[in-house]
Every structure is written in structure tokens, then in C-alpha cells.
Design an enzyme around this catalytic site. Structure first.
Site, PDB file in Angstrom:
ATOM      1  N   CYS A  86       0.829  -1.219   0.024  1.00 26.53           N
ATOM      2  CA  CYS A  86      -0.094  -0.024  -0.114  1.00 26.53           C
ATOM      3  C   CYS A  86       0.776   1.303   0.054  1.00 26.53           C
ATOM      4  O   CYS A  86       1.805   1.302   0.979  1.00 26.53           O
ATOM      5  CB  CYS A  86      -0.824  -0.069   1.201  1.00 26.53           C
ATOM      6  SG  CYS A  86      -1.796   1.603   1.279  1.00 26.53           S
TER       7      CYS A  86
ATOM      8  N   GLY B 166     -10.007  -4.140 -10.329  1.00 31.69           N
ATOM      9  CA  GLY B 166     -10.348  -3.164  -9.027  1.00 31.69           C
ATOM     10  C   GLY B 166     -11.152  -1.976  -9.802  1.00 31.69           C
ATOM     11  O   GLY B 166     -12.293  -1.647  -9.959  1.00 31.69           O
TER      12      GLY B 166
END
Lengths: 302, 249
Positions: A129, A262
Site C-alpha cells: 500500500c 479493481g
């Protein structure tokens, strides 16, 4: 025979399309619906040891209606509150992959063991991330720490372990090799980015920095999948900007056994999964490709 | 990010302001925009006027809404959108049921053929009641300082709900649930604008989800028949972290 069938780490998938972590996967009912509407598997939002609210909005910037920059800030209800969500998602009868984030091997091990206890099919370690201090990419750019985390988790659970790696490092091959105890790599996470509003003269995201996703990063993802597959030969789950059947096949020919989707859920809605299956099926028929499994990494051999 | 100049401000109640701005874009009744206050935050707000001149109607409840309420004429308004589904527009008589600032998103539906039940805590918080002619409006207040003392159900009980082509409802979810329970076994068409915590506005973050549907994209307008398939409606909601909690009834 279903030509779209594929497997990764022994997990059988009806189509090569999974929902990527971080999109529509915090809530059990949402994951169940995405599975019922066509995803072959879902990866949960990354879950940590305790509840986190994430950053305050704005948490996303839209780019041309297709790509986006996001900084949600690892919002999640905490592992103990996630048991119920997994149970609801599993009602769809398809694989659910638990994504976890932590700051050291001990935390990753505890979270992964919990996920296994909740009944997930595999765990995905978020080592990438790009926008939260102390987690994700900060952990995932240290080869020793990556090696430690992946080895410890692998020793602690019986289910497959996926390592999601970051493109925001100087040498991904080094990190991939450090993570080589993983059953498969997930490549790539978002690319660190930002947007400035010129009229307010300020960064738009409350966190200033976020992760770029969508068609803008597809060529970067394809390159990493190709390069890492060529160097390591390990199974890879491709992710980054897949929106059409052509995009998915490009990743598969670069070496991905399956792909995650996504941002296309934002541009095309939840029906993207059935759309991709139809598009890939049609191209395979036209190109006389008998099975997805026949073309994994074919561009490397050629 | 889109930006527009605030051209005038209307003070509607002690806590609610309407900001008017020009934005040359077609917006449907019930749609919302994500309004950004640079350096402070971003919140979803329904459009309360959708003509050439548009407006948002805001109640101060947190840092971003506080900052929006304090904007003055000539300020820049930053936003993105419009997002969400619209209310179905029907011909013939309609009934609006608005609780608190919920009247804001119902306001673009007002025509000569509109009746309304407008509810609030007290008389001075009744929003847009002056936009409905006397004889077509029933006021309801918690404290009895205007109209009926009680909740919108006390007003609905006095109305022939089946004479309307559509009943539109907006307000806090607890109020929506009460209205839904009242209407569910009657022969009516009804649409409800739901309010839940919303972060991204575009159907990716999962923070506004209810029974697998995203309010920002599949809603925030749902028909009474949609709600019949949503067991979480009026029962549970999600916190900022995504944890499911039960409503306190």
C-alpha cells in the site's frame, strides 16, 4: 470443457477474474454480491489488527472517468470484526482471499492465522500500500523484512500465501526473490501519485499522496508481470488497469495465471466481471485458443 | 474538480443555509455532488435546485459542512459529480415526506400538484415549508411548536396515501424505516432517498453499502420494492471503519 478455467496455487477458478483488494470488499454482503454477479473470487480489503477509520474525504481523485488516485488509508473494521463479513461472503460458494496488512512478521502471522480460522481460501499479504506510514510499501521495500514476513506466515498457515508487491521500489526482482517462499506473487499494487487542484492551489486528497490505478498503469503492470515471471518462474496474479478482454489476455500472455480487477468496477460497474469473461471467450474462439492455461506466459516463450 | 462561484446565500433556518451557484450541467432530482472544502474535507450533498441556477442546502454538523455554511457570496464552491440515481418523475399528484434537512433533496420535485409532510424538531427548523402552499402542507414537530406534535406517521395517518402517483421520502434512516413500515402494506408507489456514510461517491470504497448495494451508485434513491429486499435497511449501518453496528431505535 470450460476454456476460461484456470488455477493459481491449486485454487480452481471458473474464470481468470478476481476482485482486487481495496474495491468493494469491506462488507460481506457486497463481496457476496460481486461473486454472485460474476467474479471467480474476491480478495478482501486489507484487514489489520485493530479498527481504523482511514483518511477523511477526499479519498479519491477521478482521472478521465477510467483511472483514479485513491488514499482510503487502510480503513477496516479490524480482524476480530471481520469474521462475520467472511462468513457472509463465503455463502456465495466461491473462493474468498483474505488480505492483511501489518508492520512486522508477528502481526502478519496473527492476522493470517485468524483469516485461515475464518475459512478463507488463501491469504494475500499487503506489502505494497503506497500511502500509509509504517505499513504496506514501507514494509514491502525492505527485503529482509519481506523475507521474514513471508517465511513466518508460510510456516504458520496451511492455506496458500500470496505476496502483493509494490511497483514503487527501485528493484522489484530483489523484493520478489526475498518473498520467494510465497505461493504466488500479486503484481502490481497502485503507483504512488498525487493531484493538485490549480484553483485552490492545493493537493486534492486529504493525504496529499495516493495510489494511481486503472488503465494509466497497465503497461507498468504488464512489464512487471513479464519480468518477474521470466526471472522467477513463479505463479503470478496480474493486477493493474485491466478493463477489457484484451487487457486481461495481455497480462496472461505476460505470465499471469489469473488477474484481479479493481478500478474497472468504478468505470464499468460490477458487471465488468461477466463482460470480461465474454470478451476473453470471444477472443479465444477467434484466435483458436483452447484454454487460458495454454497461453500463460506465452509471450516469454515466444 | 469542478468549481463555481457562489452567487447568493439564503438563510433557511437557524442551522441551515442554501448556497446558489451557476453550473451549466443537467442534474436530475435526487442526484448529489461531492462538495470539497480545500484543506478541510469533502461531503455528499443533494442538489436542492436543478435549473440553470443550482443550489445546495446545508446543515452544519461537522468540519466540512461548517466551512460550507460559512462561505459567502463570491466564494468558490469546489465539487465533483453529479452522482447517484434520480427520483422517478411522475405526472399527477405527488406527496413529499421530508424530515429535517431531507426536504433539501425533495425540493426539486415540488410542482403545483405537490402535497407535503414537513417535519423537524421545532417550528424554526421546518425546512422549505414556505415553498408549499397552505392547504397542501402538514407540518410536524417533535416539540409541538408548529403543526402536529409527533412524527411524520402521525401526519400520514390523516392522509389518503393511495391517491398519489408517487410518495417521495427523505430524512434520517430511522424516520424512513417508520414511513416504510407504514406504507409497506398499502397500495402505493414510493421512493426513498437513503443517507449513509459516503466516502468515495463512485462505488468503490464500500463505506455506504447496504445489503451489497452501494448508495452512491445503486442509490441513493430506492423504491419501496427495492427496500423490501434489503434486510439491513433501518436495522444496521456501517461506521467509518466499515464495522457493522445496529441502529438504536
Amino acid at each position: 470443457m470450460n476454456k476460461l478455467k484456470t488455477t493459481v496455487s491449486g485454487i480452481e477458478l471458473d474464470t481468470p477474474f478476481m476482485l482486487a483488494s481495496g474495491i468493494l470488499d469491506e462488507n460481506g454482503y457486497t463481496m457476496k454480491r460481486v461473486l454472485q454477479e460474476g467474479a471467480a473470487a474476491v480478495v478482501t480489503k486489507s484487514i489489520g489488527s485493530s479498527e481504523r477509520s482511514g483518511y477523511r474525504p477526499p479519498v479519491i481523485v477521478e482521472i478521465d472517468g477510467k483511472s483514479m488516485i485513491n488514499a482510503i488509508g487502510l480503513a477496516n473494521p479490524g480482524i476480530e470484526n471481520f469474521r462475520e463479513e467472511i462468513a457472509i461472503a463465503l455463502e456465495a460458494g466461491k473462493p474468498v482471499i483474505g488480505s492483511v496488512f501489518g508492520s512486522d512478521a508477528g502481526e502478519f502471522v496473527n492476522l493470517s492465522k485468524k483469516m485461515e480460522e475464518f475459512g478463507v481460501t488463501a491469504v494475500e499479504l499487503n506489502l505494497s500500500c503506497p500511502h500509509v506510514k509504517g505499513f504496506g510499501q514501507e514494509v514491502g521495500s525492505d527485503p529482509d523484512l519481506v523475507s521474514d514476513i513471508v517465511s513466518e506466515v508460510k510456516r504458520s498457515v496451511r492455506i496458500p500465501v500470496f505476496a502483493k508487491l509494490s511497483p514503487n521500489v527501485s528493484d522489484m526482482i530483489e523484493i520478489a526473490k526475498a518473498a520467494d517462499k510465497a505461493d504466488a506473487y500479486v503484481l502490481i499494487n497502485t503507483v504512488k501519485a498525487m493531484a493538485i487542484d490549480i484553483y485552490s492551489r492545493m493537493p486534492v486528497l486529504s493525504n496529499a499522496y495516493g495510489g494511481l490505478s486503472g488503465p494509466s498503469i497497465k503497461p507498468v503492470g504488464v512489464r512487471y508481470v513479464y519480468e518477474v515471471k521470466k526471472e522467477t518462474g513463479k505463479e503470478i496474479i496480474g493486477v493493474g488497469g485491466i478493463r477489457t478482454g484484451e487487457d486481461a489476455l495481455e497480462y496472461i500472455m505476460a505470465g499471469a495465471s489469473c488477474v484481479q480487477v479493481g478500478t474497472a468496477v468504478y468505470s464499468d460497474g460490477r458487471q465488468i466481471f461477466s463482460k470480461l469473461a465474454a470478451q476473453v471467450g470471444a477472443i479465444m474462439d477467434a484466435e483458436k485458443i483452447g484454454s487460458v492455461r495454454d497461453i500463460i506466459g506465452v509471450a516469454i516463450r515466444n | 474538480m469542478i468549481h463555481a462561484e457562489v452567487i447568493r446565500i439564503e438563510r433557511n433556518t437557524p442551522t441551515v443555509r442554501t448556497l446558489y451557484f451557476r453550473w451549466d450541467y443537467e442534474v436530475k432530482p435526487g442526484q448529489f455532488i461531492m462538495v470539497w472544502v480545500p484543506g478541510t474535507g469533502e461531503i455528499p450533498i443533494s442538489l436542492s435546485s436543478i435549473g440553470a441556477e443550482k443550489s445546495i442546502t446545508v446543515k452544519s454538523y461537522g468540519p466540512a459542512s461548517d466551512a460550507i455554511v460559512k462561505l459567502t457570496a463570491g466564494s468558490r464552491l469546489f465539487f465533483r459529480g453529479p452522482y447517484g440515481r434520480q427520483f422517478s418523475v411522475v405526472n399527477g399528484p405527488i406527496l413529499l415526506v421530508g424530515g429535517g434537512s431531507g426536504m433539501a433533496s425533495l425540493s426539486p420535485l415540488i410542482t403545483k400538484n405537490t402535497d407535503a409532510i414537513v417535519s423537524a424538531r421545532s417550528a424554526d427548523e421546518l425546512l422549505f415549508s414556505e415553498r408549499i402552499p397552505e392547504g397542501r402542507i402538514i407540518r410536524v414537530t417533535d416539540d409541538g411548536s408548529a403543526g402536529i406534535k409527533g412524527n411524520p406517521i402521525n401526519a400520514l395517518e390523516t392522509v389518503d396515501t393511495e391517491k398519489y402517483g408517487m410518495i417521495y421520502v427523505c430524512g434520517p434512516e430511522i424516520m424512513l424505516k417508520k414511513v416504510y413500515d407504514f406504507l409497506t402494506f398499502r397500495k402505493v408507489r414510493a421512493e426513498f432517498a437513503l443517507e449513509r456514510l459516503m466516502k468515495c461517491g463512485v462505488g468503490v470504497c464500500d463505506s455506504c453499502s447496504i445489503d451489497g448495494m452501494q448508495l452512491c451508485r445503486d442509490g441513493s434513491i430506492f423504491s419501496i420494492d427495492d427496500l423490501k429486499k434489503m434486510p439491513e435497511f433501518g436495522r444496521t449501518k456501517l461506521t467509518e471503519s466499515g464495522r457493522r453496528v445496529f441502529f438504536n431505535h
